[in-house]
Write a protein that holds these residues in place. Structure first.
Motif, short mmCIF file in Angstrom:
data_model
loop_
_atom_site.label_atom_id
_atom_site.label_comp_id
_atom_site.label_asym_id
_atom_site.label_seq_id
_atom_site.Cartn_x
_atom_site.Cartn_y
_atom_site.Cartn_z
N GLY A 177 0.82 -1.20 0.00
CA GLY A 177 0.00 0.00 0.00
C GLY A 177 0.85 1.25 0.00
N VAL A 178 0.34 2.30 -0.64
CA VAL A 178 1.09 3.54 -0.74
C VAL A 178 1.37 4.14 0.63
N GLU A 179 0.53 3.81 1.62
CA GLU A 179 0.74 4.34 2.96
C GLU A 179 2.03 3.81 3.60
N PHE A 180 2.56 2.70 3.05
CA PHE A 180 3.80 2.13 3.59
C PHE A 180 5.02 2.44 2.71
N SER A 181 4.85 3.40 1.83
CA SER A 181 5.90 3.69 0.85
C SER A 181 7.18 4.24 1.48
N THR A 182 7.10 4.84 2.67
CA THR A 182 8.30 5.38 3.32
C THR A 182 8.72 4.55 4.53
N LEU A 183 8.11 3.36 4.67
CA LEU A 183 8.40 2.54 5.86
C LEU A 183 9.86 2.13 5.93
N SER A 184 10.42 1.71 4.79
CA SER A 184 11.83 1.30 4.77
C SER A 184 12.75 2.45 5.15
N ALA A 185 12.47 3.63 4.60
CA ALA A 185 13.31 4.80 4.90
C ALA A 185 13.16 5.22 6.36
N CYS A 186 11.93 5.12 6.87
CA CYS A 186 11.66 5.51 8.25
C CYS A 186 12.43 4.64 9.24
N LEU A 187 12.59 3.35 8.90
CA LEU A 187 13.23 2.40 9.81
C LEU A 187 14.63 2.00 9.34
N ASP A 188 15.20 2.76 8.42
CA ASP A 188 16.52 2.45 7.88
C ASP A 188 17.55 2.37 9.01
N ASP A 189 18.37 1.30 8.97
CA ASP A 189 19.42 1.05 9.96
C ASP A 189 18.86 0.76 11.36
N ILE A 190 17.54 0.56 11.45
CA ILE A 190 16.94 0.23 12.75
C ILE A 190 16.30 -1.16 12.69
N VAL A 191 15.40 -1.34 11.72
CA VAL A 191 14.64 -2.59 11.58
C VAL A 191 14.55 -2.93 10.10
N ASP A 192 14.69 -4.21 9.75
CA ASP A 192 14.49 -4.66 8.37
C ASP A 192 13.00 -4.68 8.05
N VAL A 193 12.66 -4.24 6.84
CA VAL A 193 11.26 -4.21 6.40
C VAL A 193 11.14 -5.06 5.13
N TYR A 194 10.09 -5.88 5.07
CA TYR A 194 9.84 -6.73 3.90
C TYR A 194 8.41 -6.50 3.41
N PHE A 195 8.21 -6.65 2.11
CA PHE A 195 6.91 -6.39 1.50
C PHE A 195 6.36 -7.63 0.81
N THR A 196 5.08 -7.91 1.03
CA THR A 196 4.44 -9.05 0.39
C THR A 196 4.23 -8.78 -1.09
N HIS A 197 3.91 -9.82 -1.85
CA HIS A 197 3.60 -9.67 -3.26
C HIS A 197 2.20 -9.07 -3.42
N SER A 198 2.01 -8.37 -4.49
CA SER A 198 0.69 -7.81 -4.78
C SER A 198 -0.34 -8.91 -4.98
N TYR A 199 -1.57 -8.66 -4.52
CA TYR A 199 -2.69 -9.58 -4.70
C TYR A 199 -2.40 -10.96 -4.10
N SER A 200 -1.67 -11.01 -3.00
CA SER A 200 -1.30 -12.28 -2.37
C SER A 200 -1.74 -12.26 -0.91
N SER A 201 -3.05 -12.25 -0.69
CA SER A 201 -3.58 -12.12 0.66
C SER A 201 -3.20 -13.28 1.56
N TRP A 202 -2.90 -14.47 0.97
CA TRP A 202 -2.51 -15.62 1.79
C TRP A 202 -1.18 -15.39 2.50
N GLU A 203 -0.41 -14.40 2.04
CA GLU A 203 0.84 -14.08 2.72
C GLU A 203 0.60 -13.20 3.95
N ARG A 204 -0.66 -12.83 4.16
CA ARG A 204 -1.01 -11.94 5.26
C ARG A 204 -2.15 -12.54 6.08
N GLY A 205 -2.07 -13.87 6.29
CA GLY A 205 -3.17 -14.57 6.95
C GLY A 205 -3.48 -14.07 8.35
#
Length: 266
Positions: A177-205
Motif C-alpha cells: 500500500g502507498v501508505e507504507f511507501s516510506t516505511l523502509s526509509a523511516c526504519l533504515d538502519d533500525i529494523v528490516d522491512v519486507y513487503f508481500t507480493h501484490s494480490y497475495s492475501s494468503w501471505e497476510r493470513g
C-alpha cells in the motif's frame, strides 16, 4: 440397547453455562473455551466436549449461544497461489525474509496493516501491528491512510518501547500500500522491512484474521473518527486476552509478557 443412554450435553450443564458466559460476554471462540477448560482443569475431563461437539450443540439449540453470536465461524476457501509481480518497488521482497520469520520460531517479527472505516479518504484509520509468534496486537488510530500518518504511528511505537524497541521489534512485514511507501526509509538502519507480493492475501493470513476480529466491533463503513481511544483499547485488550489454540491456549498477552521477560533476563 441404548434406552438408558445419557447424552453428554445432559451431564455437562455446568460446562454449558460456562461456555455460554465465555462466548456471549467475553466473545471467545468455542475452541478457546474448550481448550482453556481442559488446560485449566475447570471441569471433569469427561464433562468437557471436543470443539466439534460444542459446535454441534450450538447448531442444535442446546445452548443459549447461537451461530450469529460466534466471533468467527471458519470457512475455508480455495485461494490462488499465483504470485503477481509488484508494480512498484517499496523495499525488500518477502522472498528475502529469513526462514525463521515464516516459521514463527523467533520473537520480535511483526506484521503491519491498516483498517479503514470510510473510503472517502478523509477519515482516520487504524494502524495495526501483530507480533507473529505470540499474536500480540497493537492498535493505534492515525490521521489517515497515508505515509506521513503511518510514519507518525511508527514514531509512537518507538517512543512506547523506548530503549527496548530494537529488541522487541525486529523485521516488519507490510503489504504494498502507498501508505507504507516510506516505511523502509523511516526504519533504515533500525529494523528490516519486507513487503508481500501484490494480490497475495494468503501471505497476510494473520492480518486478515485479526482485522476480521476488529470488524466484529467496528463494521465496514463506520467512521473511525467516532471510535474513542477507550473503545479501541477495549478491542485491543480483548484480542490480547483471547486464548489461542496455537499458543497452547495461552493468551497473546501472556505469551508476549513471557517473551519480553526473557529479554529483560538476558
Amino acid at each position: 440397547m441404548n434406552s438408558g443412554r445419557t447424552y453428554l450435553w445432559v451431564e455437562s450443564t455446568d460446562f454449558i453455562a460456562y461456555a455460554d458466559e465465555q462466548i456471549l460476554r467475553l466473545h471467545q471462540s468455542p475452541d478457546s473455551v474448550v481448550g482453556t477448560a481442559k488446560v485449566a482443569n475447570l471441569f471433569p475431563e469427561k464433562r468437557i466436549p471436543c470443539t466439534k461437539t460444542l459446535y454441534n450443540w450450538i447448531d442444535k439449540g442446546f445452548m443459549e449461544t447461537q451461530n450469529i453470536d460466534l466471533v468467527l465461524k471458519v470457512r475455508r476457501k480455495t485461494k490462488s497461489t499465483k504470485i503477481r509481480k509488484n508494480k512498484t518497488f517499496l523495499g525488500n521482497s518477502i522472498d528475502l525474509r529469513p526462514d525463521c520469520v515464516t516459521a514463527r520460531e523467533t520473537f520480535g517479527h511483526w506484521k503491519i496493516d491498516t483498517v479503514v472505516g470510510l473510503k472517502s479518504g478523509q477519515d482516520q484509520v487504524l494502524l495495526t501491528l501483530t507480533e507473529r509468534k505470540t499474536r500480540f496486537e497493537i492498535i493505534q488510530k492515525i490521521e489517515g491512510k497515508n505515509a506521513l500518518a503511518v510514519q507518525s504511528g511508527i514514531e509512537n511505537l518507538q517512543e512506547q518501547f523506548g530503549q527496548f524497541f530494537k529488541d522487541i521489534v525486529k523485521p516488519i512485514t507490510s503489504d504494498n500500500g502507498v501508505e507504507f511507501s516510506t516505511l523502509s526509509a523511516c526504519l533504515d538502519d533500525i529494523v528490516d522491512v519486507y513487503f508481500t507480493h501484490s494480490y497475495s492475501s494468503w501471505e497476510r493470513g494473520t492480518n486478515e484474521r485479526h482485522n476480521g476480529l476488529i470488524r466484529r466491533f467496528i463494521p465496514k463503513g463506520s467512521t473511525m473518527r467516532h471510535v474513542s481511544r477507550m473503545h479501541m483499547k477495549r478491542i485491543e485488550n480483548w484480542m490480547n486476552q483471547l486464548p489461542r489454540k496455537v499458543l497452547g491456549y495461552k493468551t497473546p498477552r501472556q505469551a508476549f509478557l513471557d517473551e519480553t521477560a526473557s529479554l529483560l533476563a538476558d
